[in-house]
Design a protein around this motif. Structure first.
Motif, mmCIF file in Angstrom:
data_model
loop_
_atom_site.group_PDB
_atom_site.id
_atom_site.type_symbol
_atom_site.label_atom_id
_atom_site.label_comp_id
_atom_site.label_asym_id
_atom_site.label_seq_id
_atom_site.Cartn_x
_atom_site.Cartn_y
_atom_site.Cartn_z
ATOM 1 N N GLU A 216 0.855 -1.196 0.000
ATOM 2 C CA GLU A 216 0.000 0.000 0.000
ATOM 3 C C GLU A 216 0.886 1.240 0.000
ATOM 4 O O GLU A 216 0.723 2.148 0.818
ATOM 5 C CB GLU A 216 -0.924 -0.035 1.227
ATOM 6 C CG GLU A 216 -1.889 -1.214 1.187
ATOM 7 C CD GLU A 216 -2.734 -1.380 2.442
ATOM 8 O OE1 GLU A 216 -2.280 -0.961 3.518
ATOM 9 O OE2 GLU A 216 -3.841 -1.945 2.339
ATOM 10 N N ASP A 217 1.848 1.246 -0.891
ATOM 11 C CA ASP A 217 2.873 2.279 -0.870
ATOM 12 C C ASP A 217 3.457 2.398 -2.271
ATOM 13 O O ASP A 217 3.954 1.423 -2.829
ATOM 14 C CB ASP A 217 3.968 1.851 0.125
ATOM 15 C CG ASP A 217 4.870 2.988 0.560
ATOM 16 O OD1 ASP A 217 5.191 3.854 -0.299
ATOM 17 O OD2 ASP A 217 5.261 2.997 1.734
ATOM 18 N N ARG A 218 3.355 3.583 -2.862
ATOM 19 C CA ARG A 218 3.912 3.777 -4.206
ATOM 20 C C ARG A 218 5.296 4.420 -4.168
ATOM 21 O O ARG A 218 5.842 4.789 -5.202
ATOM 22 C CB ARG A 218 2.964 4.638 -5.038
ATOM 23 C CG ARG A 218 1.656 3.923 -5.321
ATOM 24 C CD ARG A 218 0.768 4.753 -6.233
ATOM 25 N NE ARG A 218 -0.456 4.043 -6.535
ATOM 26 C CZ ARG A 218 -1.415 4.496 -7.310
ATOM 27 N NH1 ARG A 218 -1.290 5.695 -7.883
ATOM 28 N NH2 ARG A 218 -2.502 3.796 -7.542
ATOM 29 N N GLY A 219 5.838 4.588 -2.968
ATOM 30 C CA GLY A 219 7.132 5.238 -2.828
ATOM 31 C C GLY A 219 8.243 4.475 -3.543
ATOM 32 O O GLY A 219 8.199 3.243 -3.636
ATOM 33 N N GLU A 220 9.212 5.205 -4.033
ATOM 34 C CA GLU A 220 10.361 4.569 -4.689
ATOM 35 C C GLU A 220 11.542 4.453 -3.735
ATOM 36 O O GLU A 220 12.635 4.062 -4.137
ATOM 37 C CB GLU A 220 10.729 5.361 -5.950
ATOM 38 C CG GLU A 220 9.582 5.366 -6.945
ATOM 39 C CD GLU A 220 9.993 5.825 -8.329
ATOM 40 O OE1 GLU A 220 11.078 6.417 -8.468
ATOM 41 O OE2 GLU A 220 9.209 5.576 -9.269
ATOM 42 N N ASP A 221 11.313 4.819 -2.469
ATOM 43 C CA ASP A 221 12.373 4.733 -1.461
ATOM 44 C C ASP A 221 12.096 3.615 -0.458
ATOM 45 O O ASP A 221 12.676 3.585 0.618
ATOM 46 C CB ASP A 221 12.514 6.076 -0.725
ATOM 47 C CG ASP A 221 11.201 6.536 -0.096
ATOM 48 O OD1 ASP A 221 10.137 5.959 -0.440
ATOM 49 O OD2 ASP A 221 11.227 7.462 0.743
ATOM 50 N N THR A 222 11.214 2.664 -0.830
ATOM 51 C CA THR A 222 10.843 1.596 0.100
ATOM 52 C C THR A 222 11.628 0.313 -0.160
ATOM 53 O O THR A 222 12.161 0.092 -1.251
ATOM 54 C CB THR A 222 9.350 1.245 -0.011
ATOM 55 O OG1 THR A 222 9.118 0.586 -1.260
ATOM 56 C CG2 THR A 222 8.474 2.482 0.102
ATOM 57 N N ASP A 223 11.613 -0.559 0.874
ATOM 58 C CA ASP A 223 12.256 -1.868 0.721
ATOM 59 C C ASP A 223 11.544 -2.700 -0.344
ATOM 60 O O ASP A 223 12.192 -3.391 -1.142
ATOM 61 C CB ASP A 223 12.352 -2.600 2.068
ATOM 62 C CG ASP A 223 11.059 -2.641 2.867
ATOM 63 O OD1 ASP A 223 9.998 -2.221 2.357
ATOM 64 O OD2 ASP A 223 11.107 -3.122 4.021
ATOM 65 N N ALA A 224 10.224 -2.624 -0.386
ATOM 66 C CA ALA A 224 9.482 -3.401 -1.383
ATOM 67 C C ALA A 224 9.890 -3.003 -2.801
ATOM 68 O O ALA A 224 10.069 -3.857 -3.679
ATOM 69 C CB ALA A 224 7.978 -3.202 -1.186
ATOM 70 N N HIS A 225 10.046 -1.701 -3.023
ATOM 71 C CA HIS A 225 10.419 -1.209 -4.349
ATOM 72 C C HIS A 225 11.834 -1.674 -4.725
ATOM 73 O O HIS A 225 12.068 -2.147 -5.845
ATOM 74 C CB HIS A 225 10.330 0.314 -4.366
ATOM 75 C CG HIS A 225 10.498 0.918 -5.726
ATOM 76 N ND1 HIS A 225 9.520 0.845 -6.700
ATOM 77 C CD2 HIS A 225 11.531 1.597 -6.293
ATOM 78 C CE1 HIS A 225 9.945 1.449 -7.796
ATOM 79 N NE2 HIS A 225 11.159 1.916 -7.573
ATOM 80 N N ALA A 226 12.758 -1.550 -3.793
ATOM 81 C CA ALA A 226 14.143 -1.975 -4.063
ATOM 82 C C ALA A 226 14.199 -3.453 -4.407
ATOM 83 O O ALA A 226 14.880 -3.861 -5.358
ATOM 84 C CB ALA A 226 15.018 -1.676 -2.844
ATOM 85 N N LEU A 227 13.473 -4.276 -3.653
ATOM 86 C CA LEU A 227 13.476 -5.722 -3.891
ATOM 87 C C LEU A 227 12.876 -6.044 -5.254
ATOM 88 O O LEU A 227 13.388 -6.902 -5.983
ATOM 89 C CB LEU A 227 12.705 -6.436 -2.775
ATOM 90 C CG LEU A 227 13.421 -6.432 -1.416
ATOM 91 C CD1 LEU A 227 12.448 -6.718 -0.276
ATOM 92 C CD2 LEU A 227 14.567 -7.446 -1.410
ATOM 93 N N ASN A 228 11.797 -5.332 -5.601
ATOM 94 C CA ASN A 228 11.179 -5.549 -6.923
ATOM 95 C C ASN A 228 12.145 -5.245 -8.062
ATOM 96 O O ASN A 228 12.073 -5.863 -9.123
ATOM 97 C CB ASN A 228 9.920 -4.685 -7.075
ATOM 98 C CG ASN A 228 8.738 -5.300 -6.357
ATOM 99 O OD1 ASN A 228 8.729 -6.495 -6.064
ATOM 100 N ND2 ASN A 228 7.738 -4.477 -6.067
ATOM 101 N N LEU A 229 13.028 -4.285 -7.819
ATOM 102 C CA LEU A 229 14.006 -3.913 -8.848
ATOM 103 C C LEU A 229 15.225 -4.836 -8.856
ATOM 104 O O LEU A 229 16.095 -4.712 -9.714
ATOM 105 C CB LEU A 229 14.472 -2.467 -8.633
ATOM 106 C CG LEU A 229 13.441 -1.364 -8.859
ATOM 107 C CD1 LEU A 229 14.055 -0.001 -8.552
ATOM 108 C CD2 LEU A 229 12.892 -1.396 -10.282
ATOM 109 N N GLY A 230 15.322 -5.734 -7.875
ATOM 110 C CA GLY A 230 16.435 -6.673 -7.846
ATOM 111 C C GLY A 230 17.591 -6.257 -6.945
ATOM 112 O O GLY A 230 18.680 -6.821 -7.009
ATOM 113 N N TYR A 231 17.339 -5.267 -6.086
ATOM 114 C CA TYR A 231 18.364 -4.828 -5.132
ATOM 115 C C TYR A 231 18.140 -5.506 -3.773
ATOM 116 O O TYR A 231 17.015 -5.879 -3.435
ATOM 117 C CB TYR A 231 18.296 -3.313 -4.909
ATOM 118 C CG TYR A 231 18.795 -2.510 -6.068
ATOM 119 C CD1 TYR A 231 20.115 -2.087 -6.144
ATOM 120 C CD2 TYR A 231 17.928 -2.158 -7.108
ATOM 121 C CE1 TYR A 231 20.578 -1.337 -7.219
ATOM 122 C CE2 TYR A 231 18.379 -1.409 -8.194
ATOM 123 C CZ TYR A 231 19.697 -1.005 -8.239
ATOM 124 O OH TYR A 231 20.146 -0.273 -9.301
ATOM 125 N N ALA A 232 19.212 -5.637 -3.008
ATOM 126 C CA ALA A 232 19.078 -5.966 -1.599
ATOM 127 C C ALA A 232 18.652 -4.693 -0.865
ATOM 128 O O ALA A 232 19.206 -3.621 -1.107
ATOM 129 C CB ALA A 232 20.407 -6.472 -1.041
#
Lengths: 264, 264
Positions: A216-232
């Motif tokens: 429930e978060d569209r932020g690009e500074d979240t852990d969910a976003h980083a993981l989706n992009l393939g980052y730790a």
């Protein structure tokens, strides 16, 4: 690194025989003197539970050569408390690492996770602490590509320390090509549609907890976003849960308690 | 109050037969339509534990006249999840109240407390939520003087709402002359000397968790300070555990992970 090796407490919530903790132990043996205290059975989803009103047992086991290991009948947080009080006897280890968890502990899962609660308890005890989790529930999960990130992060924590009351929540995506590390905030999200309702052979209802995670978060500074992009993802976590921003507004509320006469 | 009575979910961690929840139910019946979902046995110290891998049961019971009540085999957080999913079926109650806990949940105890974790789960589900606790572990604890404070706080929450992701942690001192309400932050503190080590009749060691709370905070704006002065403490709590202040410093760390060749 200095000549004096750091002392490293390793804990987890999947239990002392889990593949994830084995990888963590192996990486930590390259860095320092390792002491393991872990539950004798899986304790996923135990959050910050502690054992009150029941006795605890902790016994030495020898699963891996040259590693001081103890299995504990309690929760992940119990393991940290027993380690600090009964093994280190108040002389704190240099770092506490928890995991590697089989399954992500990003976003709201920091609340439910025994892995993260063990690391949080480490921080409560004044020990620099880090929890590690991989997006793979399988017992055959491949943790190998997490190894250099884990040692890189642990060495940085040993070198730099962490501020009091702060720990790290590290999550790895399920990919063998991690793009790097992103420092993040905890994404807003929750679990929905959580129960599978069934009827037992005796005609009584029962429930299995299930459901799916809803971001429930569209932020690009979240852990969910980083993981989706393939980052730790690395989230600094604190256990001061005060919503400081809301204190001024609360102070303006008028609580009507004057009418109480003690005889209600 | 409008003509439409609010719907109130009542939960706790001391179990459905505890004296504390009876007082809370009685106060809430004066305000709205009450639904109780509480553990069938004491669940103190369960933190944010959830039940994974074991079935849950929830059954209607009739302990108090006219009150819709369910006992649950799970943790306090399970109770909230089952209530939202299976009783309210996604139609949220107007407020979730948890307690009254037998024993304080101020300072670091917010982490260990099933009472506070149930309220936190209510907030995760988007329900305005409040946890109540009294500084008295006794089954004969006198909760009467908490009553007007509880109804005063609940009415304020119903009138004003709470910001998303925020709940209240209310603690009462053990005194029949509460001086008033103080809005506070969570005091820094932890438990020390936590285990009583014994030998069982078979010669094996075991441990009882025990210890004492050590306040590590001289602030005059803390819940611990307010309680010591005889006030009820109200701490706004959030479950975003991100240590936002530490993100800039973490971004300056250099993580050395380049040397990994995949064959370690």
């Amino acid at each position: 690194m200095t000549d004096i090796k750091p002392t490293i407490l390793v804990v987890n919530d999947d239990g002392i025989t889990a593949p994830g903790i084995k990888v963590l132990i192996e990486e930590m043996q390259k860095i320092g003197h390792v002491v393991v205290v872990a539950p004798d059975s899986p304790q996923s989803g135990m959050g910050h539970a502690i054992t009150i009103g029941k006795p605890l047992r902790m016994d030495r086991v020898d699963l891996y050569p040259g590693v001081e290991m103890y299995k504990c009948t309690g929760t992940p947080v119990d393991c940290v408390k027993l380690a600090v009080n009964k093994i280190f006897k108040g002389k704190r280890p240099d770092i506490c690492v928890s995991g590697i968890n089989h399954g992500l502990n990003n976003s709201i899962n920091v609340l439910y996770s025994g892995t993260m609660s063990a690391a949080t308890e480490g921080a409560v005890e004044g020990i620099p602490s880090v929890g590690f989790s991989l997006d793979d529930f399988s017992q055959q999960a491949d943790f190998s590509y997490c190894r250099p990130y884990i040692s890189g992060i642990v060495r940085q924590v040993l070198d730099n320390g962490l501020p009091p009351g702060t720990l790290l929540n590290v999550n790895f995506p399920k990919t063998d090509t991690i793009k790097g590390i992103k420092i993040c905030r905890q994404a807003a999200g929750r679990w929905v549609e959580e129960f599978d309702e069934r009827v037992d052979p005796y005609g009584r209802d029962y429930y299995w907890m299930t459901g799916r995670f809803q971001l429930e978060d569209r932020g690009e500074d979240t852990d969910a976003h980083a993981l989706n992009l393939g980052y730790a993802s690395v989230v600094p976590v604190q256990f001061d849960m005060t919503a400081h921003h809301f204190i001024p507004a609360l102070n303006s509320w008028s609580f009507d308690v004057a009418s109480y006469d003690g005889n209600e």
